[in-house]
Scaffold this active site. Structure first.
Site, PDB file in Angstrom:
ATOM      1  N   GLU A   1      -1.585 -12.961  -9.995  1.00 53.82           N
ATOM      2  CA  GLU A   1      -1.953 -11.965  -8.986  1.00 53.82           C
ATOM      3  C   GLU A   1      -3.154 -11.219  -9.547  1.00 53.82           C
ATOM      4  O   GLU A   1      -3.064 -10.614 -10.619  1.00 53.82           O
ATOM      5  CB  GLU A   1      -0.789 -11.013  -8.703  1.00 53.82           C
ATOM      6  CG  GLU A   1       0.403 -11.655  -8.014  1.00 53.82           C
ATOM      7  CD  GLU A   1       0.097 -12.169  -6.618  1.00 53.82           C
ATOM      8  OE1 GLU A   1      -0.891 -11.697  -6.013  1.00 53.82           O
ATOM      9  OE2 GLU A   1       0.837 -13.041  -6.132  1.00 53.82           O
TER      10      GLU A   1
ATOM     11  N   CYS B   1      -3.484  -2.705  -6.323  1.00 52.93           N
ATOM     12  CA  CYS B   1      -4.081  -3.952  -5.845  1.00 52.93           C
ATOM     13  C   CYS B   1      -4.029  -4.032  -4.321  1.00 52.93           C
ATOM     14  O   CYS B   1      -4.768  -4.810  -3.712  1.00 52.93           O
ATOM     15  CB  CYS B   1      -3.372  -5.158  -6.464  1.00 52.93           C
ATOM     16  SG  CYS B   1      -1.615  -5.262  -6.107  1.00 52.93           S
TER      17      CYS B   1
END
Length: 480
Positions: free
Chosen positions: A248, A282
């Site tokens: 990720e 994020c």
């Protein structure tokens, strides 16, 4: 003298080769403790221990495994205020967010404890008479976990909990900026009925400890959350050893505000998405794509909302935006602000460092208008409390602008139109889409991940996690 916190390897606490000091970003004079730094040899020791421990852990009964995960979750929930305070103290997010992160970590352990008991294999008929076929899932083996500093507990836990649930061993390397939360989690896990070596904590810099972990041929899987540049290095290193990899990485998420948007809702969604957690998420909506019909009114309302925001010490009552993570992050944010102005962006709020009663890394929430999607600040991840408004003619241009990026983690839209919402869901090139919600904020029981440069490998969270933490075995049986 502050306490020194050791490593945890093969069921034992160990000194490292050196230590680092951990200071609060809210008050640089607040020393949280000294944390051991592992050497490369200790990483190898942890991997060898994990290989031994995993074989024993995989043979434990389901109820024992279930009980271990439930107990960890129970303690995290019971200590959420204490550990949330520690987390906010070292990371800088407001106390309510720190407490919430610890409680969410408890929920992950509870969820995957239940998944332990849901591991049901499949049986199918063979094409050959008298032969039965079943598929089962085995643990993948030893899993390396490298977690980021912005969610020092939750991101680590959503990797660790499923890894343990499915019978794997874990080598945990937290971000060196936030070792206290990782150590507190490890202390809880260390008291559980796990075979020695099943869980190991190796704190230290990415350049040595991280590289030793990702380049090892003796692990079977590596789950990483962090920057795109480091993610590419992880992918290259693990591919060379044919190690299963899950990444990720970066993002450049957008929130669309359509012609028919409820502007009060839009402003709150933008504020929560772009500025909560000091923008260090994020899933943060750093691009605000607003149609011309509502652009001016939306900007006015958002500027007013930023004017009411309270920036201060993470543990202070009423604070909505804490400090950024460290001096380097603050310098990076301020450099991005200058770069955006040089490229023609109009600064309408913030943009400057702030002084508070304590010496910390404070800055004002920042908003730019008159930006275009080809400006560097709208192409690259900034990771700070900075948002840019991009004015577009209509919803069609908004969706095209949304997708014009190398990233694809989350996207949101504020609209009252079911037709537009459905079109947005179908066309947004992201892993997660939000309708009339902030882009930041996901549930723990459903898959999480992105597209393009944001993610690589199987999805995290929910039942989808088993795709990464297990391997499929097909068994053919003929009655003898």
């Amino acid at each position: 003298m502050s306490h020194t916190y050791p490593l945890f390897i093969d069921g034992q606490w160990q000194d490292g080769e050196s230590t680092i000091a951990n200071h609060s970003p809210s008050d640089t004079g607040d020393l949280i403790g000294h944390y051991a730094q592992a050497g490369v040899a200790q990483v190898s020791e942890a991997i060898a221990a994990a290989r031994r421990g995993q074989r024993e852990w995989a043979k434990t009964g389901l109820e024992q495994r279930y009980g271990v995960l439930m107990t960890i979750g129970d303690e995290l929930a019971a200590r959420k205020d204490e550990l949330g305070r520690l987390l906010s103290r070292e990371e800088g997010k407001p106390l309510a967010e720190g407490v919430g992160e610890v409680y969410r970590s408890a929920q992950f352990f509870h969820y995957y404890a239940a998944e332990v008991l849901r591991q049901i294999d499949e049986r199918v008929d063979s094409v050959r008479p008298g032969v039965e076929v079943e598929t089962r899932r085995d643990p993948v083996g030893v899993v390396g976990v490298i977690s980021p500093w912005n969610f020092p507990m939750a991101t680590a836990v959503w990797k660790i909990a499923p890894a343990l649930a499915f019978g794997n061993a874990v080598i945990f390397k937290p971000a060196n900026l936030v070792p206290a939360s990782a150590w507190a989690l490890t202390e809880i896990i260390s008291r559980q009925a796990l075979p020695a070596g099943t869980f190991n904590l190796v704190m230290g810099p990415g350049g040595s400890v991280g590289d030793a972990l990702i380049s090892s041929p003796d692990i079977q899987a590596l789950s990483f959350t962090g920057s795109l540049d480091v993610g590419r290095r992880v992918a290259a290193a693990t591919t060379g050893n044919l190690v299963k990899c899950q990444l990720e990485m970066g993002s450049k998420n957008a929130l669309i505000v359509a012609d028919d948007a409820d502007l009060d809702l839009a402003v709150e969604a933008a504020f929560a998405g772009a500025y909560s957690g000091t923008g260090q998420k994020c899933t943060a909506s750093s691009r605000l794509i607003v149609t011309a019909a509502v652009h001016d009114a939306f900007v006015d309302k958002l500027v007013a909302r930023l004017g009411r925001a309270t920036v201060g010490h993470a543990l202070a009552e009423g604070v909505q935006i804490g400090p950024v993570a460290d001096a380097r992050q603050l310098a990076s944010n301020l450099a991005w602000i200058e770069r955006a102005k040089e490229q023609g962006a109009r600064l309408v709020f913030g943009g400057e460092p702030l002084e508070r009663d304590t010496q910390g890394y404070y800055m004002a929430p920042t908003l730019f208008t008159e930006t275009t999607n080809d400006m560097a600040i709208n192409r690259e991840e900034v990771f700070g409390p900075i948002a840019c408004v991009i004015k577009v003619a209509n919803a069609e241009e908004a969706i095209e602008t949304l997708n014009d990026t190398n990233f694809g983690l989350t996207a949101g839209i504020i609209t009252g139109s079911l037709k537009l919402a459905s079109e947005f869901k179908a066309r947004a090139e992201t892993g997660c889409v939000m309708i009339n919600l902030a882009t930041a904020g996901t549930d723990y029981h459903v898959p999480f991940g992105g597209r393009k440069d944001s993610s690589f490998g199987p999805r995290e969270q929910g039942r989808y996690a088993r795709e990464f933490y297990t391997v499929v075995k097909t068994c053919y049986v003929k009655a003898g």
